[in-house]
Design an enzyme around this catalytic site. Structure first.
Site, mmCIF file in Angstrom:
data_model
loop_
_atom_site.group_PDB
_atom_site.id
_atom_site.type_symbol
_atom_site.label_atom_id
_atom_site.label_comp_id
_atom_site.label_asym_id
_atom_site.label_seq_id
_atom_site.Cartn_x
_atom_site.Cartn_y
_atom_site.Cartn_z
ATOM 1 N N LYS A 125 0.868 -1.182 0.000
ATOM 2 C CA LYS A 125 0.000 0.000 0.000
ATOM 3 C C LYS A 125 0.896 1.220 0.000
ATOM 4 C CE LYS A 125 -4.429 0.958 0.103
ATOM 5 N NZ LYS A 125 -5.516 0.186 -0.497
HETATM 6 P P1 NAD Z 1 -13.228 7.552 -3.285
HETATM 7 O O1 NAD Z 1 -12.214 8.573 -2.966
HETATM 8 O O2 NAD Z 1 -13.621 7.316 -4.707
HETATM 9 O O3 NAD Z 1 -14.592 7.849 -2.475
HETATM 10 C C1 NAD Z 1 -14.645 8.007 -1.094
HETATM 11 C C2 NAD Z 1 -16.064 8.415 -0.719
HETATM 12 O O4 NAD Z 1 -16.178 8.460 0.710
HETATM 13 C C3 NAD Z 1 -16.469 9.814 -1.212
HETATM 14 O O5 NAD Z 1 -17.840 9.802 -1.536
HETATM 15 C C4 NAD Z 1 -16.244 10.692 0.020
HETATM 16 O O6 NAD Z 1 -17.056 11.863 0.001
HETATM 17 C C5 NAD Z 1 -16.678 9.740 1.108
HETATM 18 N N1 NAD Z 1 -16.131 10.032 2.426
HETATM 19 C C6 NAD Z 1 -14.884 10.404 2.762
HETATM 20 N N2 NAD Z 1 -14.787 10.561 4.093
HETATM 21 C C7 NAD Z 1 -15.999 10.241 4.590
HETATM 22 C C8 NAD Z 1 -16.544 10.192 5.893
HETATM 23 N N3 NAD Z 1 -15.820 10.502 6.950
HETATM 24 N N4 NAD Z 1 -17.847 9.825 6.028
HETATM 25 C C9 NAD Z 1 -18.591 9.497 4.959
HETATM 26 N N5 NAD Z 1 -18.141 9.529 3.699
HETATM 27 C C10 NAD Z 1 -16.855 9.894 3.528
HETATM 28 O O7 NAD Z 1 -12.691 6.195 -2.611
HETATM 29 P P2 NAD Z 1 -13.056 4.700 -3.000
HETATM 30 O O8 NAD Z 1 -12.085 4.225 -4.018
HETATM 31 O O9 NAD Z 1 -14.516 4.577 -3.249
HETATM 32 O O10 NAD Z 1 -12.668 3.935 -1.650
HETATM 33 C C11 NAD Z 1 -13.539 3.878 -0.541
HETATM 34 C C12 NAD Z 1 -13.060 2.780 0.405
HETATM 35 O O11 NAD Z 1 -13.035 1.543 -0.294
HETATM 36 C C13 NAD Z 1 -11.662 2.961 0.970
HETATM 37 O O12 NAD Z 1 -11.629 2.374 2.258
HETATM 38 C C14 NAD Z 1 -10.808 2.144 0.039
HETATM 39 O O13 NAD Z 1 -9.596 1.710 0.650
HETATM 40 C C15 NAD Z 1 -11.731 0.980 -0.212
HETATM 41 N N6 NAD Z 1 -11.478 0.209 -1.428
HETATM 42 C C16 NAD Z 1 -11.497 0.811 -2.657
HETATM 43 C C17 NAD Z 1 -11.298 0.034 -3.800
HETATM 44 C C18 NAD Z 1 -11.383 0.619 -5.184
HETATM 45 O O14 NAD Z 1 -11.350 -0.163 -6.146
HETATM 46 N N7 NAD Z 1 -11.544 1.907 -5.354
HETATM 47 C C19 NAD Z 1 -11.046 -1.337 -3.681
HETATM 48 C C20 NAD Z 1 -11.042 -1.911 -2.413
HETATM 49 C C21 NAD Z 1 -11.265 -1.128 -1.297
#
Ligand code: NAD
Length: 422
Positions: free
Chosen positions: A110
């Protein structure tokens, strides 16, 4: 029992507590335990960047290689003001277990840069990305470590990583990162993959509990890549999305949202989710998790379900779209409530699975139809779900510890074959 994390909100301690419990239940040999407990390598980089106003700022970035036992390291790059080395460490360990749960040939890594992308221009983000990549150029690569997007990074960021790395090695190397734009070696279906994976395991879970999609009310916290794609695909599949949140706040509407319009509001018009016209009752981003529903998907950030609030979760199923949304200390409360947990290292593994397909396609130079990608993703998600649930039943543990045990066991088998290089 798990070794309780001393600080409930330190996600590295949370990750360790689950590892400890799973290792103990497995009866992991002391040598293997010691090897797996520590990361392979931790790199800190200092990133000097000239801001648009002409001043120089130095940003701190990390890359942690947790494991190379089963293959090259794999894991996202996070741009966020709250990034810490402990967070990156925990996330890198989760990547090792996640890749092992879904049985793809990667170890875990990471990366993160402490910065607030909402306060930076595109040019500043590009310069941070390129210098971060240049500093890490000898440690990443298709056979070494393959980054991907995470919080605060996206397809564009990955294109810059690919270009910078390619300039350093003097040939175009698309397989160095995944989550790239489609016309630059990206895979069809990657953008939707994590949300689609959530849908696939939720379908499996409701079938086990004798529930029907149409009668399943869903709350999703986080409306970025994972949350909005999960919302769209689940809505299309017939689930009723009654709650949604982004960083600005949440809406709850028991009648269900018009999801395509909500996605247009947030993702196309770039408006705060709680301002969605006639959207429903406004709540805080965290409060929405505790409203009436059948299935809750935290898909934003860590430490949302804690010992302070876990007793208030009303859902029958908790599907962890985010990494680490439930603290290890809260696991017991969730178990006692009889909530069916689809743990993060399984629930959100659709993203890394299609990243694996992207890496394979880049190396083949031959690209698959979207239906082929989705079909292969379904094979992985459904068989992994079934294996975790079977493991939980056989060993008398909850789904989370079962997923860890399955993963640790797979890494241990590979490590035993490889042996320890002196
Ligand atoms: P992103 O940046 O696209 O979206 C994050 C979302 O969360 C946004 O809508 C933001 O406004 C919201 N947010 C941020 N802080 C917040 C809070 N305190 N309360 C409520 N909403 C909040 O990120 P993403 O890629 O969708 O990732 C989200 C989660 O999923 C992370 O934990 C990431 O590690 C995990 N994840 C992502 C992927 C991927 O393919 N993108 C894969 C596995 C895991």
């Amino acid at each position: 029992m798990a070794t309780a994390a001393a600080n409930e909100f330190n996600i590295y301690e949370s990750a360790e507590a689950r590892f400890e419990e799973a290792a103990k239940r497995l009866g992991l040999a002391p040598d293997l335990y010691k090897y797996m407990k520590y990361p392979n390598k931790e790199i800190t980089v200092y990133i000097p960047v000239t801001l648009d106003n002409g001043r120089l700022e130095v940003f701190v970035g990390y890359r942690v290689h947790h494991s190379i036992v089963r293959g090259p390291c794999k894991g996202g790059i996070r741009f966020d003001k709250n990034v810490t080395l402990d967070e990156v460490r925990a996330l890198s360990a989760w990547m090792t277990w996640k890749c092992a749960v879904v049985n793809i040939p990667f170890g875990g890594a990471k990366g993160g840069v402490i910065c607030d992308p909402t306060k930076l221009s595109q040019g500043e983000i590009e310069r941070i990305t390129r210098r971060y990549t240049a500093e890490l150029s000898e440690w990443i690569g298709p056979e070494r470590d393959v980054p991907a997007p995470d919080l605060g990074t996206n397809e564009q960021t990955m294109a810059w990583v690919m270009d910078t790395y390619s300039m350093h090695v003097r040939h175009t190397t698309t397989a160095v990162v995944t989550g790239k734009p489609l016309d630059l070696g990206g895979s069809r279906g990657r953008r939707e993959a994590t949300g689609r994976g959530c849908l696939m395991v939720c379908d499996r879970a409701i079938a086990r509990l004798g529930m029907k999609r149409e009668q399943t009310r869903v709350i999703i916290q986080g409306f970025g890549n994972v949350g909005s794609m999960a919302a769209m695909l689940m809505h299309q599949a017939g689930y009723k999305i009654v709650g949604a949140a982004d960083v600005f706040g949440a809406l709850y509407n028991e009648k269900g949202f018009d999801v395509p319009k909500l996605i247009d509001w947030v993702s196309v018009q770039k408006k705060p989710l709680p301002e969605f016209p006639a959207g429903g009752t406004k709540l805080s981003s965290q409060e929405v998790l505790f409203q009436p529903c059948d299935l809750v998907i935290p898909a934003a950030v860590e430490n949302q379900i804690t010992t302070q609030n876990a007793s208030r979760v009303q859902a029958k199923i908790l599907c962890e779209g985010a990494n680490g949304p439930t603290t290890s200390a809260a696991d017991k409360i969730i178990d006692e409530k009889g909530i069916f947990v689809i743990p993060d290292i399984l629930a959100n593994a659709g993203g890394v699975s299609v990243s694996y397909f992207e890496w394979v396609q880049d190396r083949m130079g031959f690209f698959w139809r979207e239906s082929e990608v989705n079909e292969r993703l379904r094979d992985i998600m459904e068989s992994s779900f079934d294996e975790v649930v079977r493991y939980a039943e056989t060993h008398g543990v909850n789904n989370r510890i079962a997923a860890y045990m399955l993963a640790i066991d797979r890494v241990a088998v590979a490590l035993k074959h490889r042996g320890i290089y002196a």
